[in-house]
Design an enzyme around this catalytic site. Structure first.
Site, short mmCIF file in Angstrom:
data_model
loop_
_atom_site.label_atom_id
_atom_site.label_comp_id
_atom_site.label_asym_id
_atom_site.label_seq_id
_atom_site.Cartn_x
_atom_site.Cartn_y
_atom_site.Cartn_z
N TYR A 128 -28.01 -35.19 9.80
CA TYR A 128 -26.98 -35.87 10.57
C TYR A 128 -25.74 -35.03 10.76
CZ TYR A 128 -29.61 -40.24 10.50
OH TYR A 128 -30.57 -41.20 10.69
N LYS A 175 -37.43 -35.98 -0.90
CA LYS A 175 -38.68 -35.35 -0.47
C LYS A 175 -38.72 -33.93 -1.05
CE LYS A 175 -42.57 -35.68 1.78
NZ LYS A 175 -43.65 -36.55 1.28
N ASP A 208 -41.26 -41.21 0.19
CA ASP A 208 -42.31 -42.01 0.83
C ASP A 208 -42.89 -43.02 -0.15
OD1 ASP A 208 -42.86 -39.29 0.05
OD2 ASP A 208 -44.96 -39.59 0.54
N ASP A 232 -30.75 -43.77 5.69
CA ASP A 232 -30.70 -44.56 6.91
C ASP A 232 -31.98 -45.38 7.07
OD1 ASP A 232 -29.79 -45.55 9.31
OD2 ASP A 232 -29.99 -43.69 10.42
#
Length: 480
Positions: A128, A175, A208, A232
């Site tokens: 972002y 991640k 995930d 987000d």
């Protein structure tokens, strides 16, 4: 009691209705707030200001340091950056706090499970940052920027937030199994800081799997801290567990300024109809009051909201148009319930939040040793990997640098691996210093680029740093 000034931005679309509802309830609670109303968003874009945020609004926020803000629209066809993002960046509100809890009278597939969690999202870094380039006419890239300073600020805030709300655990979702340097930096920072909060359980989860577990068993989570894009996505997921974005408040916290808003957008098709659910905006106002130390008024509003929902006063997003309370009617019911509490749905007890005190020095990490071991040169090329690799090897045959590999979208294609790769026209040529004890000088780098430019179009360059003997770069798939 002296009044506390707060910048009030009604925003666009349904913003005026939900902000006005929250404002009326705050005033009815007796909170000593003086509202300083200003504009931002679509109407400002239409006036020709590309940022969507006029100077008088910036001046007000700089003075009050607290904002209650409605949703801002980013119109298509004019304006530049999102006005929301502009405000977050201008005032370095590095943390986005998004709670999600079960509400009485709001049926979901998870009703009765006791969901009560908070996503603490880094708010200014990561993808972002918005740094994008077209490497070739058909290949785009986005830079994922994660800093140690940004990680330390958001991790410490997550633990301090858990303390302030009396929560028992903080999970770090990353991640880092794939992005070992960027996402891995958050994981490593989290693991270094967690022992400073021994009373709070800490654990790491791959993002995930976090999404999977949030759907499967959300009640296991208390506080989740994560990077910007992950946060987000996860925070929208968590709001869906408890009834949707109409029940999702948020706080954007920085060292100097705090901005409180609903997570939902401006929903222009509902504007002016007096049917929208203001709960998210009311929740944001409650978070604002706690930030200001007005715990009594915040608890009164939260308790009145819970009692109102328990009594069955619900908006159209929960019970449909025919039975739904109007926006103003819902606010009226909450005001009527100020002073009431529900034994079955108590408000949480809160303590003041201690914001992290991180040095302003831009350099937070100072290695004892550093070395430039080579360089990655990204090239636009329309041929095949063998042709490119052999041509580049000839260019550096007599130089201090050797071509180690050529990769395409992160997979080694030269020297050939014997497996098929569907290539595009953006390639990375990785050069390393031939002398294992040597270092790439800037003059040798410039010589390399000069030679490359004679026959190839390069797009950008990344030095391969080693810090304290550890590589500061990842390997391509298939690179040994």
């Amino acid at each position: 009691m002296a009044e506390t000034p707060v910048t009030l931005i009604h925003g666009d679309g349904i913003g005026h209705e939900v902000v006005s509802a929250a404002q009326r309830i705050v005033d009815a609670s007796g909170a000593p707030i003086r509202w300083d109303e200003h504009q931002a968003g679509a109407e400002v874009f239409k006036q020709g200001l590309p940022s969507g945020v006029p100077q008088d609004t910036i001046d007000s926020i700089s003075s009050t340091r607290v904002v209650l803000k409605g949703p801002l629209e980013t119109p298509i066809g004019f304006g530049e950056k999102s006005a929301n993002v502009t405000l977050r960046k201008l005032f370095e509100t590095y943390a986005n706090i998004r709670p999600a809890r079960e509400f009485p009278g709001v049926p979901t597939p998870y009703s009765g499970r006791g969901i009560d969690l908070v996503v603490v999202r880094e708010n200014v870094e990561d993808l972002y940052a918005g740094i994008e380039h077209m490497q070739t006419p058909g290949v785009a890239q986005c830079l994922k920027l994660i800093s140690r300073k940004g990680c330390e600020k958001i991790v410490r805030l997550a633990f301090e937030f858990a303390r302030a709300e009396g929560r028992s655990s903080v999970a770090c979702a990353t991640k880092s199994n794939i992005m070992k340097l960027t996402e891995g930096l958050l994981k490593r920072t989290f693991e270094e800081i967690a022992p400073e909060y021994p009373e709070i359980e800490s654990w790491h989860v791959i993002v995930d799997n976090a999404a999977h577990q949030l759907v499967k068993r959300p009640e296991q989570f208390d506080v989740i801290v994560t990077t910007n894009m992950n946060g987000d996505i996860l925070s929208d997921l968590t709001s869906a567990l408890v009834g949707g974005l109409g029940f999702a408040p948020s706080a954007n916290l920085g060292s100097d300024v705090a901005i409180f808003e609903a997570v939902h957008g401006s929903a222009p098709k509902y504007a002016g109809k007096n049917t929208i659910n203001p709960t998210a905006m009311i929740g944001a106002a409650v978070m604002m009051l706690r930030h200001l130390g007005m715990f009594e008024q915040a608890a009164a509003i939260e308790n009145a909201l819970l009692v109102t929902l328990e009594q069955g006063t619900l908006t159209r997003d929960v019970v449909g148009d025919e039975r739904g309370a109007s926006t103003t009617g819902f606010a009226d019911a909450i005001i009527a319930n100020l002073g009431n509490t529900s034994p079955a749905w108590p408000a949480r007890e809160y303590r003041p939040l201690v914001l992290p005190d991180i040095p302003r020095d831009p350099v937070l990490v100072r290695p004892a040793m550093r070395r430039v071991a080579g360089v990655d040169v990204f090239v636009e090329f329309g041929g095949g990997p063998q042709e490119l690799g052999q041509a580049v090897e000839r260019l550096v045959a007599d130089s201090p640098l050797a071509l180690k590999i050529v990769d395409n979208r992160g997979t080694r294609v030269y020297p050939a691996t014997g497996t098929p790769t569907d290539c595009v026209d953006a390639w990375r040529c990785r050069f390393v210093v031939r002398d294992p004890a040597g270092e790439l000088s800037d003059s040798d780098l410039l010589t390399l680029l000069s030679r490359m430019a004679e026959g190839h179009r390069f797009t950008h360059v990344e030095k391969l740093h080693e810090f304290d003997g550890q590589p500061g770069f990842s390997k391509a798939q298939g690179e040994d």
